[in-house]
Structure formats: C-alpha cells, structure tokens
Design a protein around this motif. Structure first.
Motif, mmCIF file in Angstrom:
data_model
loop_
_atom_site.group_PDB
_atom_site.id
_atom_site.type_symbol
_atom_site.label_atom_id
_atom_site.label_comp_id
_atom_site.label_asym_id
_atom_site.label_seq_id
_atom_site.Cartn_x
_atom_site.Cartn_y
_atom_site.Cartn_z
ATOM 1 N N ILE A 223 1.095 -1.540 -0.412
ATOM 2 C CA ILE A 223 -0.247 -0.216 0.147
ATOM 3 C C ILE A 223 0.746 1.164 -0.146
ATOM 4 O O ILE A 223 1.086 2.194 -0.654
ATOM 5 C CB ILE A 223 -1.031 0.216 1.820
ATOM 6 N N LEU A 224 2.221 1.186 0.460
ATOM 7 C CA LEU A 224 2.817 2.160 1.200
ATOM 8 C C LEU A 224 3.567 2.567 -0.645
ATOM 9 O O LEU A 224 3.373 3.636 -0.739
ATOM 10 C CB LEU A 224 3.848 2.026 2.195
ATOM 11 N N ASN A 228 3.314 5.584 -3.363
ATOM 12 C CA ASN A 228 4.653 6.711 -3.454
ATOM 13 C C ASN A 228 5.575 7.685 -2.764
ATOM 14 O O ASN A 228 5.829 9.015 -2.383
ATOM 15 C CB ASN A 228 4.014 8.197 -4.303
ATOM 16 N N TYR A 229 5.562 6.299 -1.389
ATOM 17 C CA TYR A 229 5.870 6.288 0.174
ATOM 18 C C TYR A 229 7.502 5.930 -0.243
ATOM 19 O O TYR A 229 8.002 4.234 -0.839
ATOM 20 C CB TYR A 229 5.617 5.746 1.382
ATOM 21 N N ILE A 234 9.476 3.574 4.042
ATOM 22 C CA ILE A 234 8.561 2.489 4.978
ATOM 23 C C ILE A 234 9.449 1.464 5.823
ATOM 24 O O ILE A 234 9.046 2.005 6.795
ATOM 25 C CB ILE A 234 8.380 1.051 3.941
ATOM 26 N N ARG A 235 11.028 1.505 5.888
ATOM 27 C CA ARG A 235 11.912 0.754 6.562
ATOM 28 C C ARG A 235 12.253 1.406 7.688
ATOM 29 O O ARG A 235 12.183 1.035 9.080
ATOM 30 C CB ARG A 235 12.502 0.417 6.283
ATOM 31 N N THR A 236 11.712 2.743 8.023
ATOM 32 C CA THR A 236 12.412 3.413 8.988
ATOM 33 C C THR A 236 11.133 4.129 9.639
ATOM 34 O O THR A 236 11.004 4.944 11.161
ATOM 35 C CB THR A 236 13.306 4.640 9.203
ATOM 36 N N ALA A 245 0.400 7.917 7.059
ATOM 37 C CA ALA A 245 0.565 7.402 5.582
ATOM 38 C C ALA A 245 -0.311 6.908 4.792
ATOM 39 O O ALA A 245 -1.442 7.009 4.212
ATOM 40 C CB ALA A 245 2.008 7.415 5.573
ATOM 41 N N ILE A 246 -1.267 5.414 5.721
ATOM 42 C CA ILE A 246 -2.001 4.471 4.270
ATOM 43 C C ILE A 246 -3.183 5.358 4.786
ATOM 44 O O ILE A 246 -4.394 5.807 4.478
ATOM 45 C CB ILE A 246 -2.245 3.750 5.623
#
Length: 260
Positions: A223-224, A228-229, A234-236, A245-246
């Motif tokens: 989804i992220l 466009n993230y 996404i990792r941090t 964000a979602i």
C-alpha cells in the motif's frame, strides 16, 4: 413456617439485586482486569490495552488495573515494551468477576552490533559541514496533484510514479482499498484515540497495525509503495507515521472515487 417464608423472601430479594447488578455491568459495557508479569506475578503499570473491535484504547494504572468498553467476543490486545504482545477474547465471566488477571511474558532481546562510521571532523563548522553526507531526497510536485513524490537516491522511480498518478490516479488505489472497506474504516477511529496513537508512536514492528487492519506486513508495504512513499520511509517510520500515511492515501482514494 412464617419465618421460613420471610427467609425465602429476603433470599429472593438478594438474588434479584445480584442479577440486576450483573445486568447493569453488562449494559454498561465496561470490563475491569489486572495485568501481571507472568514470571513474577507483579502488576504491570502503563501496559497498553486496545479493543481491536471497537477501536478504543487505555493503559493500566500503578496497580496494573484497567477498565475498557467492550462486549462479549471482542478481542483485547495487550502490548508492553520488552514483553510478548497478547490477544484475549472477552467472555461473560470477565464482566461478572473483578479478579481477572492477564499475564504477559517477558521477551529476551539481543542487541545487534552497531557500526558507527567515523567522519574526519576538524572542529571548524564551515569545513565539517562540507564533509558530511548529503541526503538527496528530492521531491517532485505537479500543479493539480495534492501530493509530492520522493525522489533522489532513495526513490529513483519517482518520475514514473508521478506519470502514473497523472494518467490513472484512482484505479491503483481502488485495487488497494476497494476490497478492504471494513478495515479501512477503522483508520479514522484509530487516529482519534490518543491511547492508540501513543501506542503506535512507540512501535516500529507493524504488529499492532496488522492486528487492527487485518493485513499482513507485506500488504502494508505494498500500500505504501503504491501510495508513492519511499523505501526509506517505509523501513524507518514508526507505526503512527505509517498509520497517518495509509490514512492520507485512503482519504485521497475516497475523493478520487467520488469524482468518478
């Protein structure tokens, strides 16, 4: 005989009072219990307790006690740093009795080796600033689109994503959210509850989000990515940032969907 009848009458009144009290507890929808350490039986303070069904949260007090709105068959989620998270199904007995205890098991954490990359610093700010690495996380934005897109070394496909958003902004989001309307409706409730937000802000493992949204970790990442993230974000990011964000992406989807 008369004394016996009077005794029966008072017993009947007592039973009615107990029954009425139990009914009031059930109607009130509040359950109370105590969270303890499974190894030591010591009450645990500041444990996060979340009703996954009603999207409500609270924390335990200094005696490990908590009270939360719930109905039978709701699922309560318990989380505390350094302890294994646990889910409990609400039963009728939890409403009737006040001595319910939930035990959490402590986890053993092994700290990974951290390698610090040294920089050759001189002590002169003007020189040292030039020696520090530069984060080229540029962003593209286009008039008419409400979002910008991360670029640079961390997201080299930003241009492609911008073009995709221009050409077909709704279809991708519809594929992401259209099949999960019930889970996505929880997003707003989660953002409105301070205890849930505090819990998510302290977590980075996506575990609580998975329980709330009934999604796998890979689904959250998909989804992220589609919203466009960057992989770095996404990792941090902590779980609260991921939730926001979602949620932002979902609100955007609803606006685009209404326009069709």
């Amino acid at each position: 005989m008369r004394k016996y009848q009077i005794f029966i009458f008072f017993v009947f009144l007592s039973l009615m009072g107990i029954s009425q009290e139990e009914e009031e507890q059930l109607e009130d929808g509040k359950i109370s219990a105590t969270v303890i350490n499974a190894q030591t039986s010591v009450p645990m303070e500041s444990v996060h307790v979340v009703n996954l069904n009603q999207v409500r949260g609270t924390i335990t007090n200094e005696n490990g006690q908590f009270s939360i709105t719930a109905t039978v068959n709701d699922t309560l989620y318990f989380s505390f740093l350094g302890f294994k998270s646990q889910k409990i199904r609400v039963t009728n007995d939890m409403f009737k009795f006040k001595d319910t205890k939930i035990a959490l098991t402590e986890l053993a954490y092994a700290l990974e080796e951290v390698i610090v990359t040294p920089y050759q610093l001189t002590g002169y700010l003007e020189i040292d600033v030039k020696n520090l690495p530069i984060n080229n996380a540029y962003q593209y934005s286009i008039s008419g689109l409400s979002v910008s897109y991360e670029a640079g070394n961390k997201n080299p496909s930003a241009v492609t994503k911008v073009l995709g958003a221009i050409l077909n902004p709704a279809d991708l989001l519809r594929n992401l959210f259209g099949k999960k309307p019930n889970q996505m409706r929880k997003l707003r409730k989660m953002k409105e509850d301070d205890e849930i937000r505090n819990l998510l802000a302290s977590k980075f493992d996506r575990e609580t989000l998975r329980e709330f949204l009934q999604l796998e970790k890979v689904d959250i990442e998909d989804i992220l990515n589609s919203c466009n993230y960057s992989k770095s974000f996404i990792r941090t990011a902590n779980d609260l940032q991921i939730l926001d964000a979602i949620s932002s992406c979902y609100e955007e989807f609803k606006v685009l969907n209404r326009k069709k």
